[in-house]
Design an enzyme around this catalytic site. Structure first.
Site: not given
Length: 261
Positions: A69-70, A93, A156, A160, A191
């Site tokens: 997990d980043v 990304n 979200y 962002k 994607t």
């Protein structure tokens, strides 16, 4: 196996890519490897996907794979060890999508999206900047949702929006080392990030296939009437990383087919 092009503007470059196992991340790895990149540090939660990607690259490519997990600082303690020789570029990304109206948004759901998309981006960016050679370049994947409001995108979109501001701050901080930092803000892209989103699953059931659901969304929301392919976004990321963009930093490339107009 990606074929290296005769002109190799990224020859022998060392590149960190997060969210590398699929979608824009994998497309970016292929795009860069075809243009000479020969050392990759690849990060994703999908360990089998990372291994499958690495197996398709030219044997001359050196790959260091980190599954996790980043948003986990320990992952970056480990990944930093593979970057000590110095990075030339980074494609940051990794991220997840979700959808819920604010009144229905569970706080744990909010934290999960913010942790992956914003906390994870900060940790990724710290690693990239600390290990990057002077003169390098970084691209952060943001989203048109970071500046255009739509119902159900609170978590979200907020994450962002944070990525967009983070890229600007990083660009100012890194300019003294001639490191460029930019963001790209796609609109709809075909994607796997859509898979598992309740709204999209409803459209798939209604229209009979994933492809039909994507087409319906694109026609409703995008003046050009289509979503981007991951390979197209990868090429745009490659431009921002490359020498042709030598005077571009702190910018956001909006690639949304007119969605934000």
């Amino acid at each position: 196996m990606p074929e290296v092009q005769p002109t190799a503007p990224f020859a022998e470059r060392s590149i960190l890519v997060t969210g590398a196992a699929s979608g824009i991340g994998a497309a970016s790895v292929y795009w860069l490897s075809r243009r000479g990149a020969r050392r990759f540090v690849l990060v994703d939660r999908d360990e089998p996907g990372l291994a499958a990607l690495a197996a398709t690259l030219d044997p001359a490519c050196e790959t260091s794979l980190f599954a996790g997990d980043v948003a986990d600082p320990q992952l970056w303690d480990e990944a930093a060890s593979a970057c000590t020789a110095g990075l030339d570029h980074a494609v940051l990304n990794a991220g997840i999508a979700d959808a819920a109206m604010i009144t229905d948004l569970d706080f744990a759901q909010w934290r999960r999206v913010l942790a992956s998309n914003l906390d994870g981006m900060v940790l990724s960016l710290q690693c990239a900047l600390r290990t990057m050679r002077d003169g390098g370049s970084i691209v952060l994947t943001a989203s048109a949702s970071g500046f255009k409001a739509e119902p159900g995108t609170a978590a979200y979109g907020a994450s962002k929006a944070g990525v967009l501001q983070l890229a600007k701050v990083a660009a100012k901080e890194a300019a003294a080392r001639n490191i460029r930092v930019n963001a790209i803000a796609p609109g709809g892209v075909d994607t796997a990030i859509w898979d598992g989103v309740p709204m999209f699953e409803d459209l798939v059931r209604e229209h009979g296939s994933r492809e039909a659901a994507l087409a319906v969304m694109a026609n409703m929301a995008t003046p050009l009437g289509r979503f981007a392919r991951a390979e197209e976004i990868a090429a745009q990321i490659g431009f921002l990383l490359g020498d042709e963009a030598a005077t571009i930093t702190g910018a956001n490339l909006v690639s949304d087919g007119g969605y934000s107009l």
